[in-house]
Design an enzyme around this catalytic site. Structure first.
Site: not given
Ligand code: NDP
Length: 282
Positions: A68, A89, A105, A130-131, A220, A242
């Protein structure tokens, strides 16, 4: 000779994407003639693959994890919401040959929460876990609904704080780590971490969810995710995943490409009926 309009979703991995099925149903429902295929594209091949797709008369692309941000950089022009989220996206070929980037999104999430589930956001205390890219895409659409406040909690605390700072002129928003959540309560908790994909849960304190609170996992799955289960255990009035957001963001992309708005409810119901258990709401 008339050729069929071509669309695709690029991602890595992409095998399990429901998007081709969703767009095929939209096309049948609206009488649009188009083809939509999944393509596994590693990040390092992204630019070349997009250029080839549009050179070969492709009309529009969806881009998912981990592409993205690259799609955002690729687009010639961006909508305001895409510009703000720094993630795209949906890419759409324009009449002048340029490529427009959008991010559907956020609107997908808002439509699912407010229209499909009648969840009111005005005045509510919202926690985003999450960020990453997904979190970035939903912040402005959520702030536009006038919540009381948004807190972003993340494993890497700096990312949450920086993200909140970026949007602080748009509403009450702050960033912190998970350990700072003790003694706080929220009406809506959104899981925008990718932990559900590996069956994990961020470390969440007890009593985090307010009475009559709602939990929503952006991820999801065919089974209730760990976070959806956490919501049910913590007495959420609704604990959702989701799937609805996925269908709603797809409908918005379909509208951008075709100028026709598909009906989402029957598609969500169909996909939901194909998984077990079918009812995630308490
Ligand atoms: P990113 O990879 O950009 O971000 C991942 C996030 O998860 C970060 O904040 C990361 O923290 C955190 N994280 C990863 N592993 C851990 C852990 N073990 N413990 C705590 N925090 C953790 O992913 P996206 O933001 O793109 O996607 C996030 C979710 O949203 C996914 O599950 C994706 O499938 C879902 N999604 C669903 C959509 C829908 O249409 N339903 C659309 C878009 C996304 P850190 O910064 O510390 O690494």
């Amino acid at each position: 000779m008339t050729s069929i309009d071509r669309y695709a979703v690029f991602g890595y991995p992409i095998k399990h994407s429901k998007s081709p099925r969703i767009h095929q149903i939209f096309a049948e429902q609206t009488g649009q003639s188009l083809e939509y295929s999944p393509q596994e594209v590693p990040a390092e091949q992204f630019s070349a693959a997009v250029a080839r797709f549009f050179a070969e008369a492709g009309k529009g692309l969806n881009c998912t994890i981990p592409l993205k941000e690259l799609a955002w950089a690729y687009a010639d022009k961006k909508t305001e919401r895409a510009q703000l989220s720094k993630a795209v996206n949906t890419l759409a070929l324009q009449a002048d040959g340029s490529i427009l980037g959008d991010n559907t999104d956020g609107i997908g999430l808002i439509t699912d929460l407010m229209t499909n589930h009648a969840i009111s956001l005005a005045g509510s205390r919202i926690l985003i876990l999450g960020a990453g890219g997904a979190s970035r895409g939903i912040i402005v659409p959520l702030l536009e609904q006038s919540p009381h406040s948004i807190v972003i909690a993340n494993r890497t605390i700096d990312k949450a704080v920086n993200l909140a700072t970026e949007f602080q002129d748009k509403g009450s928003i702050s960033g912190c780590g998970f350990s700072n959540l003790k003694n706080q309560q929220f009406d809506l908790i959104l899981n925008a971490t990718s932990t559900s994909l590996s069956g994990q849960l961020p470390p969440l304190p007890e009593c985090l969810l307010a009475k009559n609170g709602v939990c929503y996992d952006l991820a999801y799955s065919n089974e209730p995710t760990v976070f959806v289960r956490w919501g049910l255990e913590n007495h959420a009035v609704k604990s959702l995943d989701g799937l609805g957001m996925l269908v709603e963001q797809a409908a918005e992309a379909f509208f951008i490409w075709r100028g026709v708005r598909p009906e989402t409810r029957p598609v969500i119901e169909l996909l939901d009926s194909e998984r077990k258990p079918t009812q995630f709401t308490t």
